[in-house]
Design a protein around this motif. Structure first.
Motif, PDB file in Angstrom:
ATOM      1  N   LEU A  16       1.042  -1.660  -0.373  1.00 34.53           N
ATOM      2  CA  LEU A  16      -0.087  -0.159  -0.289  1.00 34.53           C
ATOM      3  C   LEU A  16       0.852   1.319  -0.039  1.00 34.53           C
ATOM      4  N   GLU A  17       2.438   1.089  -0.303  1.00 35.68           N
ATOM      5  CA  GLU A  17       3.235   2.315   0.112  1.00 35.68           C
ATOM      6  C   GLU A  17       3.071   3.024  -1.271  1.00 35.68           C
ATOM      7  N   PRO A  18       3.093   4.406  -1.871  1.00 36.14           N
ATOM      8  CA  PRO A  18       2.786   5.239  -0.612  1.00 36.14           C
ATOM      9  C   PRO A  18       2.169   5.426   0.349  1.00 36.14           C
ATOM     10  N   VAL A  19       0.572   4.958   0.232  1.00 37.76           N
ATOM     11  CA  VAL A  19      -0.301   5.592   1.016  1.00 37.76           C
ATOM     12  C   VAL A  19      -0.346   5.362   2.649  1.00 37.76           C
ATOM     13  N   ILE A  20      -0.123   4.076   2.819  1.00 33.74           N
ATOM     14  CA  ILE A  20       0.053   3.496   3.915  1.00 33.74           C
ATOM     15  C   ILE A  20       1.481   2.680   3.725  1.00 33.74           C
ATOM     16  N   SER A  21       2.552   3.083   5.059  1.00 35.34           N
ATOM     17  CA  SER A  21       4.325   2.034   4.705  1.00 35.34           C
ATOM     18  C   SER A  21       4.018   1.047   5.554  1.00 35.34           C
ATOM     19  N   PHE A  83      -8.892  -2.507   1.283  1.00 37.29           N
ATOM     20  CA  PHE A  83      -7.371  -1.633   0.274  1.00 37.29           C
ATOM     21  C   PHE A  83      -7.082  -3.156  -0.732  1.00 37.29           C
ATOM     22  N   LYS A  84      -6.579  -2.113  -1.963  1.00 37.67           N
ATOM     23  CA  LYS A  84      -5.606  -3.130  -1.954  1.00 37.67           C
ATOM     24  C   LYS A  84      -4.679  -1.756  -3.471  1.00 37.67           C
ATOM     25  N   VAL A  90      -9.718   0.015  -8.273  1.00 37.96           N
ATOM     26  CA  VAL A  90     -11.036   0.308  -9.317  1.00 37.96           C
ATOM     27  C   VAL A  90     -10.510   1.378  -8.006  1.00 37.96           C
ATOM     28  N   GLN A  91     -10.502   2.583  -9.174  1.00 34.94           N
ATOM     29  CA  GLN A  91     -10.872   4.566  -8.818  1.00 34.94           C
ATOM     30  C   GLN A  91     -11.837   4.861  -8.230  1.00 34.94           C
ATOM     31  N   ILE A 185      -6.455   3.565  -2.740  1.00 33.15           N
ATOM     32  CA  ILE A 185      -5.806   2.614  -2.638  1.00 33.15           C
ATOM     33  C   ILE A 185      -6.902   1.789  -2.021  1.00 33.15           C
ATOM     34  N   ILE A 186      -8.599   2.344  -1.892  1.00 32.88           N
ATOM     35  CA  ILE A 186     -10.043   1.843  -1.680  1.00 32.88           C
ATOM     36  C   ILE A 186     -10.025   0.947  -2.834  1.00 32.88           C
TER      37      ILE A 186
END
Length: 197
Positions: A16-21, A83-84, A90-91, A185-186
């Protein structure tokens, strides 16, 4: 007696980086969520809740340690499962969920702005949720501490964790920046399945 275990993540710790490390995932999933699991397993024996589903515990248990630990497990399991990796996600919402968002907010952007604002505006620690009522109408709620919309008779669909342990390593005190980044990342297929299910 039912024994709870730490959920397995459906992605690698660094996915999930860089959104969540990877470091945040290590603390948030590997330490915080593990502690809630361990605590609940200690609290359940010989209680009236030891053989019922997690969601039922959250619905029925009074405020206190058992509710808090069960609620945090339910919340975090839904949180991590939604998350993905950004290049696979899919945005945006599709189908019936997208139509309902458009109907109620006028646009996906307006919906996102309200959810982010309620997340930023939640005093202290807790969660901001998108949920559905029995008629399929959508509602954004702020839930303090370990609470979950199931307590209000709602079906939880999507959540942003605003406890500091969810974002402080990566964003320090910039809660708004963290919430804004999470959309990347949803996995909207997960959210739609929860809405349709």
């Amino acid at each position: 007696m039912k024994k709870y275990e730490l959920m397995a993540l459906p992605y690698a710790p660094d996915a999930l980086e860089p959104v969540i490390s990877k470091e945040t995932i290590g603390f948030h999933h590997g330490k915080h969520l593990q502690a809630y699991v361990d605590n609940l397993n200690k609290l359940l024996p010989d209680s009236e809740y030891e053989n019922i589903a997690l969601e039922e515990i959250v619905r029925k248990a009074p405020a206190g340690p058992l509710f808090n630990n069960a609620g945090q497990i339910l919340n975090h399991e839904m949180y991590f499962a939604q998350f993905k990796p950004a290049d696979e996600a899919v945005q945006g919402p599709e189908g019936a969920l997208a139509a309902q968002i458009e109907k109620q907010w006028g646009s996906v952007e307006a919906f996102k702005a309200e959810l982010e604002a309620k997340g930023v505006g939640l005093f202290g620690s807790g969660w901001v949720w998108l949920s559905a009522d029995v008629d399929g109408n959508l509602v954004i709620t702020q839930e303090q501490g370990a609470s979950n919309p199931v307590v209000k008779g709602l079906k939880p669909l999507l959540t942003f964790d605003v406890w500091e342990h969810a974002y402080y390593l990566d964003y320090q005190n910039r809660r708004a920046a963290h919430l804004s980044a999470l959309w990347q990342i949803i996995d909207w297929r997960v959210i739609a399945a929860r809405y349709d299910g």
